[in-house]
Design a protein around this motif. Structure first.
Motif, PDB file in Angstrom:
ATOM      1  N   GLU A   1       0.812  -1.218   0.000  1.00 25.27           N
ATOM      2  CA  GLU A   1       0.000   0.000   0.000  1.00 25.27           C
ATOM      3  C   GLU A   1       0.847   1.270   0.000  1.00 25.27           C
ATOM      4  O   GLU A   1       0.314   2.362  -0.073  1.00 25.27           O
ATOM      5  CB  GLU A   1      -0.923   0.005   1.221  1.00 25.27           C
ATOM      6  N   LEU A   2       2.166   1.124   0.109  1.00 20.71           N
ATOM      7  CA  LEU A   2       3.038   2.292   0.186  1.00 20.71           C
ATOM      8  C   LEU A   2       3.669   2.600  -1.160  1.00 20.71           C
ATOM      9  O   LEU A   2       3.970   1.689  -1.936  1.00 20.71           O
ATOM     10  CB  LEU A   2       4.149   2.057   1.211  1.00 20.71           C
ATOM     11  N   PRO A   3       3.934   3.882  -1.426  1.00 17.44           N
ATOM     12  CA  PRO A   3       4.634   4.245  -2.653  1.00 17.44           C
ATOM     13  C   PRO A   3       6.041   3.644  -2.684  1.00 17.44           C
ATOM     14  O   PRO A   3       6.629   3.323  -1.650  1.00 17.44           O
ATOM     15  CB  PRO A   3       4.712   5.777  -2.583  1.00 17.44           C
ATOM     16  N   HIS A   4       6.570   3.551  -3.865  1.00 21.07           N
ATOM     17  CA  HIS A   4       7.871   2.925  -4.102  1.00 21.07           C
ATOM     18  C   HIS A   4       9.012   3.565  -3.299  1.00 21.07           C
ATOM     19  O   HIS A   4       9.965   2.887  -2.943  1.00 21.07           O
ATOM     20  CB  HIS A   4       8.201   2.986  -5.601  1.00 21.07           C
ATOM     21  N   GLY A   5       8.932   4.828  -2.974  1.00 23.64           N
ATOM     22  CA  GLY A   5      10.033   5.547  -2.335  1.00 23.64           C
ATOM     23  C   GLY A   5      10.282   5.212  -0.874  1.00 23.64           C
ATOM     24  O   GLY A   5      11.277   5.677  -0.304  1.00 23.64           O
TER      25      GLY A   5
ATOM     26  N   LEU B   1      11.865   8.416   0.606  1.00 13.71           N
ATOM     27  CA  LEU B   1      12.968   9.232   0.094  1.00 13.71           C
ATOM     28  C   LEU B   1      12.672   9.629  -1.346  1.00 13.71           C
ATOM     29  O   LEU B   1      12.080   8.863  -2.103  1.00 13.71           O
ATOM     30  CB  LEU B   1      14.289   8.462   0.162  1.00 13.71           C
ATOM     31  N   ASP B   2      13.132  10.823  -1.709  1.00 20.43           N
ATOM     32  CA  ASP B   2      12.951  11.278  -3.090  1.00 20.43           C
ATOM     33  C   ASP B   2      14.123  10.800  -3.958  1.00 20.43           C
ATOM     34  O   ASP B   2      14.978  10.033  -3.491  1.00 20.43           O
ATOM     35  CB  ASP B   2      12.769  12.803  -3.138  1.00 20.43           C
ATOM     36  N   SER B   3      14.194  11.264  -5.177  1.00 18.70           N
ATOM     37  CA  SER B   3      15.229  10.809  -6.113  1.00 18.70           C
ATOM     38  C   SER B   3      16.634  11.254  -5.705  1.00 18.70           C
ATOM     39  O   SER B   3      17.620  10.717  -6.204  1.00 18.70           O
ATOM     40  CB  SER B   3      14.922  11.306  -7.522  1.00 18.70           C
ATOM     41  N   GLU B   4      16.731  12.205  -4.778  1.00 21.73           N
ATOM     42  CA  GLU B   4      18.035  12.665  -4.280  1.00 21.73           C
ATOM     43  C   GLU B   4      18.347  12.090  -2.902  1.00 21.73           C
ATOM     44  O   GLU B   4      19.231  12.579  -2.206  1.00 21.73           O
ATOM     45  CB  GLU B   4      18.067  14.189  -4.250  1.00 21.73           C
ATOM     46  N   SER B   5      17.601  11.084  -2.484  1.00 21.75           N
ATOM     47  CA  SER B   5      17.784  10.388  -1.201  1.00 21.75           C
ATOM     48  C   SER B   5      17.499  11.274   0.009  1.00 21.75           C
ATOM     49  O   SER B   5      18.031  11.059   1.088  1.00 21.75           O
ATOM     50  CB  SER B   5      19.192   9.779  -1.098  1.00 21.75           C
ATOM     51  N   ARG B   6      16.639  12.264  -0.168  1.00 21.96           N
ATOM     52  CA  ARG B   6      16.201  13.114   0.939  1.00 21.96           C
ATOM     53  C   ARG B   6      14.783  12.711   1.337  1.00 21.96           C
ATOM     54  O   ARG B   6      14.041  12.163   0.523  1.00 21.96           O
ATOM     55  CB  ARG B   6      16.242  14.578   0.518  1.00 21.96           C
ATOM     56  N   ILE B   7      14.396  13.009   2.580  1.00 17.19           N
ATOM     57  CA  ILE B   7      13.033  12.691   3.013  1.00 17.19           C
ATOM     58  C   ILE B   7      12.046  13.445   2.132  1.00 17.19           C
ATOM     59  O   ILE B   7      12.160  14.655   1.939  1.00 17.19           O
ATOM     60  CB  ILE B   7      12.820  13.045   4.499  1.00 17.19           C
TER      61      ILE B   7
ATOM     62  N   HIS C   1      18.968  18.896  10.779  1.00 14.26           N
ATOM     63  CA  HIS C   1      18.998  19.193   9.339  1.00 14.26           C
ATOM     64  C   HIS C   1      18.500  18.043   8.480  1.00 14.26           C
ATOM     65  O   HIS C   1      18.964  17.858   7.364  1.00 14.26           O
ATOM     66  CB  HIS C   1      20.408  19.610   8.901  1.00 14.26           C
ATOM     67  N   PHE C   2      17.546  17.249   8.984  1.00 12.90           N
ATOM     68  CA  PHE C   2      17.053  16.105   8.221  1.00 12.90           C
ATOM     69  C   PHE C   2      16.381  16.534   6.918  1.00 12.90           C
ATOM     70  O   PHE C   2      16.304  15.757   5.987  1.00 12.90           O
ATOM     71  CB  PHE C   2      16.092  15.258   9.057  1.00 12.90           C
ATOM     72  N   ASP C   3      15.875  17.773   6.836  1.00 12.71           N
ATOM     73  CA  ASP C   3      15.279  18.246   5.580  1.00 12.71           C
ATOM     74  C   ASP C   3      16.312  18.260   4.455  1.00 12.71           C
ATOM     75  O   ASP C   3      15.963  18.059   3.298  1.00 12.71           O
ATOM     76  CB  ASP C   3      14.709  19.662   5.742  1.00 12.71           C
ATOM     77  N   ASP C   4      17.570  18.516   4.787  1.00 11.83           N
ATOM     78  CA  ASP C   4      18.632  18.640   3.783  1.00 11.83           C
ATOM     79  C   ASP C   4      19.518  17.412   3.663  1.00 11.83           C
ATOM     80  O   ASP C   4      20.342  17.338   2.761  1.00 11.83           O
ATOM     81  CB  ASP C   4      19.530  19.840   4.119  1.00 11.83           C
ATOM     82  N   GLU C   5      19.381  16.472   4.579  1.00 14.22           N
ATOM     83  CA  GLU C   5      20.277  15.306   4.602  1.00 14.22           C
ATOM     84  C   GLU C   5      20.000  14.353   3.448  1.00 14.22           C
ATOM     85  O   GLU C   5      18.865  14.134   3.070  1.00 14.22           O
ATOM     86  CB  GLU C   5      20.127  14.522   5.911  1.00 14.22           C
ATOM     87  N   ARG C   6      21.093  13.783   2.939  1.00 11.98           N
ATOM     88  CA  ARG C   6      20.990  12.698   1.960  1.00 11.98           C
ATOM     89  C   ARG C   6      21.152  11.394   2.736  1.00 11.98           C
ATOM     90  O   ARG C   6      22.172  11.187   3.381  1.00 11.98           O
ATOM     91  CB  ARG C   6      22.060  12.839   0.895  1.00 11.98           C
ATOM     92  N   PHE C   7      20.151  10.553   2.688  1.00 12.97           N
ATOM     93  CA  PHE C   7      20.167   9.291   3.426  1.00 12.97           C
ATOM     94  C   PHE C   7      20.731   8.199   2.519  1.00 12.97           C
ATOM     95  O   PHE C   7      19.994   7.489   1.838  1.00 12.97           O
ATOM     96  CB  PHE C   7      18.759   8.957   3.942  1.00 12.97           C
ATOM     97  N   GLU C   8      22.072   8.122   2.529  1.00 13.45           N
ATOM     98  CA  GLU C   8      22.805   7.141   1.731  1.00 13.45           C
ATOM     99  C   GLU C   8      23.841   6.479   2.622  1.00 13.45           C
ATOM    100  O   GLU C   8      24.402   7.127   3.515  1.00 13.45           O
ATOM    101  CB  GLU C   8      23.501   7.821   0.560  1.00 13.45           C
ATOM    102  N   PRO C   9      24.127   5.187   2.385  1.00 14.61           N
ATOM    103  CA  PRO C   9      25.146   4.506   3.191  1.00 14.61           C
ATOM    104  C   PRO C   9      26.472   5.271   3.174  1.00 14.61           C
ATOM    105  O   PRO C   9      26.901   5.773   2.136  1.00 14.61           O
ATOM    106  CB  PRO C   9      25.287   3.139   2.515  1.00 14.61           C
ATOM    107  N   GLY C  10      27.071   5.384   4.366  1.00 13.99           N
ATOM    108  CA  GLY C  10      28.338   6.095   4.520  1.00 13.99           C
ATOM    109  C   GLY C  10      28.185   7.539   4.944  1.00 13.99           C
ATOM    110  O   GLY C  10      29.133   8.148   5.435  1.00 13.99           O
TER     111      GLY C  10
END
Length: 136
Positions: free
Chosen positions: A13-17, A46-52, A105-114
Motif C-alpha cells: 500500500e506504500l509508494p515505491h520511495g 525518500l525522493d530521487s536525491e535520497s532526501r526525506i 537538518h534532516f530536511d537537507d540530509e541525503r540518506f545514503e550509506p556512509g
C-alpha cells in the motif's frame, strides 16, 4: 492507559520511495570503534536525491516510523513527525514516556550509506553513520 501497538505496515500500500534506513552510533571519543548496538531504524519515503520526501511523508504519516535500539534495553517505537521550522522529530508515542528527539537538518540530509547524521537526544547531540538504506 495501554496504547495499542503499531498497526502493521502493508508494503503493497506504500509508494515505491519508502525505505528502511539504519544508522548506528559513529566513532567518537567515548566510542572509538563506533557502536552498532546503539542505532535507529527509520521507515520513511525518500525522493530521487535520497532526501526525506515531505509530501509523501505527510500523506502516509502512520507509516513513517522509528525504532530506537540500545544495548541491553528494549526497542523504543515511535513515529517520524514533521516539527516546527521544518525539523523532523522522533515521537515515541507508543509508551509515551520518552521526550521527542530531533534529527539535525534532516530536511537537507541525503540518506545514503556512509553519510553521517546527527540526532539531538535527551543528553545532547550524537552523530550516527548510515549503514543501510533498503526498499520495503
Amino acid at each position: 492507559m495501554n496504547r495499542p501497538a503499531f498497526k502493521p505496515i502493508l508494503n503493497t500500500e506504500l509508494p515505491h520511495g519508502f525505505r528502511s534506513i539504519r544508522f548506528e552510533r559513529a566513532r567518537d571519543p567515548h566510542h572509538p570503534e563506533g557502536d552498532s548496538g546503539t542505532a535507529y531504524i527509520l521507515i520513511a519515503p525518500l525522493d530521487s536525491e535520497s532526501r526525506i520526501d515531505g509530501e509523501l511523508a505527510k500523506k502516509h504519516k502512520d507509516a513513517c516510523r522509528v525504532i530506537r535500539r540500545r544495548p541491553g534495553g528494549e526497542d523504543s517505537l515511535g513515529h517520524l513527525v514533521h516539527g516546527p521550522g521544518g525539523s523532523w522529530r522522533f515521537r515515541y508515542d507508543i509508551a509515551g514516556s520518552m521526550p521527542d528527539e530531533t534529527g539535525a537538518h534532516f530536511d537537507d540530509e541525503r540518506f545514503e550509506p556512509g553519510e553521517y547524521v546527527s540526532v539531538h537526544e535527551h543528553d545532547g547531540p550524537k552523530v550516527y553513520r548510515i549503514v543501510s538504506v533498503l526498499p520495503l
